[in-house]
Write a protein that holds these residues in place. Sequence first.
Motif, short mmCIF file in Angstrom:
data_model
loop_
_atom_site.label_atom_id
_atom_site.label_comp_id
_atom_site.label_asym_id
_atom_site.label_seq_id
_atom_site.Cartn_x
_atom_site.Cartn_y
_atom_site.Cartn_z
N GLY A 184 46.47 21.31 94.58
CA GLY A 184 46.02 20.44 93.17
C GLY A 184 46.65 20.07 92.43
N ALA A 185 46.54 18.88 91.49
CA ALA A 185 47.36 18.66 90.33
C ALA A 185 47.41 19.85 89.40
N GLU A 186 46.32 20.37 89.11
CA GLU A 186 46.50 21.47 87.78
C GLU A 186 47.55 22.63 88.45
N ASP A 187 47.50 23.06 89.81
CA ASP A 187 48.43 23.99 90.38
C ASP A 187 49.79 23.37 90.19
N GLU A 188 50.01 22.38 90.05
CA GLU A 188 51.60 21.81 90.03
C GLU A 188 51.78 21.43 88.51
N GLY A 189 50.86 21.83 87.57
CA GLY A 189 51.38 22.21 86.32
C GLY A 189 50.88 20.70 85.44
N TRP A 190 50.30 19.79 86.12
CA TRP A 190 49.81 18.62 85.29
C TRP A 190 48.68 18.88 84.45
N GLY A 191 48.63 18.51 83.20
CA GLY A 191 47.89 18.89 81.98
C GLY A 191 48.40 19.92 81.42
N MET A 192 49.37 20.58 81.75
CA MET A 192 49.92 21.92 80.93
C MET A 192 50.18 21.43 79.68
N GLY A 193 49.74 22.42 78.61
CA GLY A 193 49.46 22.04 77.17
C GLY A 193 48.64 21.22 76.59
N GLN A 194 47.79 20.59 77.47
CA GLN A 194 46.83 20.26 77.01
C GLN A 194 45.47 21.10 76.52
N PRO A 195 44.69 20.77 75.65
CA PRO A 195 43.58 21.72 75.36
C PRO A 195 42.46 21.91 76.21
N SER A 196 41.80 22.79 76.45
CA SER A 196 40.82 22.80 77.18
C SER A 196 39.52 23.59 76.67
N VAL A 197 38.42 23.26 77.40
CA VAL A 197 37.19 23.91 76.93
C VAL A 197 36.34 24.42 78.27
N LYS A 198 35.55 25.48 77.88
CA LYS A 198 34.92 26.14 79.13
C LYS A 198 33.57 25.53 79.13
N ILE A 199 33.15 25.02 80.01
CA ILE A 199 31.57 24.27 80.43
C ILE A 199 31.24 25.05 82.10
N MET A 200 30.14 25.82 81.85
CA MET A 200 29.74 26.37 82.64
C MET A 200 30.48 27.34 83.58
N MET A 207 41.19 15.71 76.94
CA MET A 207 41.96 14.81 75.76
C MET A 207 41.34 14.69 74.71
N ARG A 208 41.85 14.50 73.31
CA ARG A 208 40.99 14.47 72.14
C ARG A 208 40.92 12.98 72.12
N ARG A 209 39.94 12.41 71.43
CA ARG A 209 39.82 11.05 71.18
C ARG A 209 39.78 10.74 69.43
N HIS A 210 41.08 10.93 68.86
CA HIS A 210 41.20 10.85 67.59
C HIS A 210 40.89 9.54 66.90
N GLY A 211 40.26 9.75 65.98
CA GLY A 211 39.47 8.47 65.25
C GLY A 211 38.50 7.80 65.71
N TYR A 212 37.75 8.41 66.92
CA TYR A 212 36.52 7.83 67.40
C TYR A 212 35.48 7.98 66.33
N ASP A 213 34.84 6.86 66.02
CA ASP A 213 33.91 6.84 64.90
C ASP A 213 32.60 6.55 65.46
N TYR A 214 31.58 7.19 65.36
CA TYR A 214 30.07 6.75 65.88
C TYR A 214 29.28 7.45 64.95
N ASP A 253 34.80 19.84 62.43
CA ASP A 253 36.22 19.11 62.88
C ASP A 253 36.67 18.79 64.07
N GLU A 254 35.87 19.20 65.21
CA GLU A 254 36.32 18.85 66.47
C GLU A 254 36.21 17.44 66.94
N PRO A 255 37.09 16.65 67.12
CA PRO A 255 37.12 15.30 67.65
C PRO A 255 36.27 15.01 68.92
#
Length: 393
Positions: A184-200, A207-214, A253-255
């Motif tokens: 898989g892509a993650e096994d090959e290191g793609w996305g390394m250094g990107q933040p992560s969250v745990k869901i289920m 990927m952070r959506r900086h500046g997204y205003d709603y 503060d979490e975008p």
Amino acid sequence: MTTKTEIQALLRFLTQDAKVPLPTAMGKVKELQGKHLISPEALSKTSITVIQSIFPDEKQAKAVLAAAKRVSKKRRAGEEEGPSPIKRAKHGSSLIGVEQDPASLEESLRLPNVNDYDISDETLSTIKIWTNRAPLVLAFAVVLLKHTMPSQPPSSRLSLAQAVVSVNSRSKAVSLGLAERGAGAEDEGWGMGQPSVKIMSREIKVMRRHGYDYNEADTLASEEGQMMKSEDAKQENADTQETLKQENGVSDDEPALWGLDLEALRSSKSSLVAGGQRPDGAGLPVYSAQNVRSYLLKSFASPQDKVGAESTPKKRPTAAAQRTEKERNLACLLRALDILITSWVHVLSRDELDRRAWSWYVAVRPDVKDGVAGWGGKGEVCLEQIVGLRRKG
């Protein structure tokens, strides 16, 4: 009988050559087997009508047929199979032609609500739906995120939920031998250094959506179909969201976040660049909220829609009637899930609620055959069982 090797080859063709998202590809294997379309050669010789009966999305159906013809032509010519010469269309990623402002984007992602169909909570327990496991996981994650990550807009929740389904599908495919471990892509290191969250209980790269205003209050009112127009109603929604944030430890503060599509990132062979993001994420290797919404809308039929079942109506409903029924079923499912999760949200911490959600899903998911035979299989989901899991007292 289709062998495991043939299924693996079919999945590789669908995901790598036809650019079909892995969860969608896995869900179509059984239908393709039923029509003896388990190879590019077989697919290339059939009509677009047949393919579209399996892949309802016209664009996706055409992509599958074109890829089948291309691969078959290569094989006939004795050429070595290689990557598709056509630039990858970022499967599962946003490729929306018209840019939308945040308010319009969130409004366009509104999901069906039971209030649209005048369905009472008491009626929910009488409803059964016909689906497979992937869209049920998706629905669970979407509703769960409304409570565990209330600061995230609906577009983010849809994208993050699809990331959960993709990670889960990849894990299941590996366990069944339908995908290679470590490939898989993650096994090959793609996305390394990107933040992560745990869901289920799944780690999801984001990927952070900086500046997204709603406007959260307006979004909630629209999403839940309450049609609240007064300032008092908006303030009440905002207060409710603030309470949930404090109780679940969610920071203001979490975008806003996108669920990162690592396979699309690998295919693009590019690095992620922050800034200058369009509201809908177009052009980025992220899971498209619009695509996720479309998938949900068409994934929950009624049991009588089972092909070949004794309960199949003599006169098949029109396509429009089937769409309406599926959307109604989705509204009922989302309401049942909301009743369940809301009953526990003030009792369990955010992490506990997240962990418990997977066990609830396992308790109500449709029964399918074990192993490869059950891959993509469908079954009944009784909303009474979902509502029955709510906290008593």
